[in-house]
Design an enzyme around this catalytic site. Sequence first.
Site, PDB file in Angstrom:
ATOM      1  CB  SER A 282      34.063  46.045  27.886  1.00 12.99           C
ATOM      2  OG  SER A 282      32.921  45.503  28.522  1.00 12.99           O
TER       3      SER A 282
ATOM      4  CE1 TYR B 252      37.069  45.809  32.259  1.00  8.05           C
ATOM      5  CE2 TYR B 252      34.723  45.770  31.775  1.00  8.05           C
ATOM      6  CZ  TYR B 252      36.006  45.356  31.501  1.00  8.05           C
ATOM      7  OH  TYR B 252      36.239  44.486  30.457  1.00  8.05           O
TER       8      TYR B 252
END
Length: 252
Positions: free
Chosen positions: A144, A157
């Site tokens: 990400s 995350y």
Amino acid sequence: MTTDKIAVVTGTNRGLGRSAAIALATRGVRVVVTHRGDAAGAEETAEQVRAVGGTAAVLRLDLSDVSSFESFTSELGAQLERWGASRLDVLVNNAGVGIFGPLETVTLDDFDTVMGTNVRGTFFLIQSLVPLLAQGGQVINVSSSATRHTRPTTSVYAASKAALEALSRNLAAELGPRGIRVNSIAPGPTATDFNGGAMRDDDGLRQALADQTVLGRVGEPEEIGDAIATMASEGLRWVTAQRIEVSGGALL
Ligand SMILES: NC(=O)c1ccc[n+]([C@@H]2O[C@H](COP(=O)([O-])OP(=O)(O)OC[C@H]3O[C@@H](n4cnc5c(N)ncnc54)[C@H](OP(=O)(O)O)[C@@H]3O)[C@@H](O)[C@H]2O)c1
């Protein structure tokens, strides 16, 4: 175009996994579509792969159930045999979970789910499937853009994806002598169901995120699928241990 390559993509019943499967199939790669329970979504992906002239098989794979990886590996081996192949060429570790919230609100279950899926499950799946990966094969881990920039509420995350990127680089060093490449593709905000579909459905958020990219919009799933398929192609055969961000230049 056809090749004799075979890819496994995790979390292929929707979202970026589906886009990756279709993009790989468009480039002649046969795809093993996996899902953790949404068989109908996986079958829909397989149909879309066939619609572009590709070949797909559907298998069940839950990253939270590491004890099932041995039987998954056997089922995969049987599928490869049905296709007249003995080796796997590409493993795309796409499946992932994001749970977002301020420090105080994160529960142990949230933490374990995110780390258990994005890091623990992915690591042990690689361990299970590396023996099937051909010389010249590769692992592509979907990370990400969140590993490069910061936002409140994203700590767990982002940490899980940072761990995945560290895994990628270190496994690239470990598996390089066996001719196996390991890279990360790091999407920026992309319009899928992810985070409750916010990047697709919340116009205010979409505009705010668009304003943070130099290309002026949120990403589309096909753009990530194409990047993954390009990473899997022969044109990038000399690339390993790299992180390629696919974010339209987010938060530069
Ligand atoms: N969309 C974005 O903005 C964005 C940005 C950066 C990175 N990413 C990453 O890109 C990847 C794909 O995201 P997406 O946008 O396609 O999100 P998504 O629409 O929420 O899809 C997530 C996929 O992961 C699967 N999955 C979750 N837990 C699993 C488990 N335990 N075992 C097997 N599969 C599991 C889901 O299966 P179910 O359908 O059964 O839940 C689904 O197929 C993720 O790793 C995500 O972190 C996304």
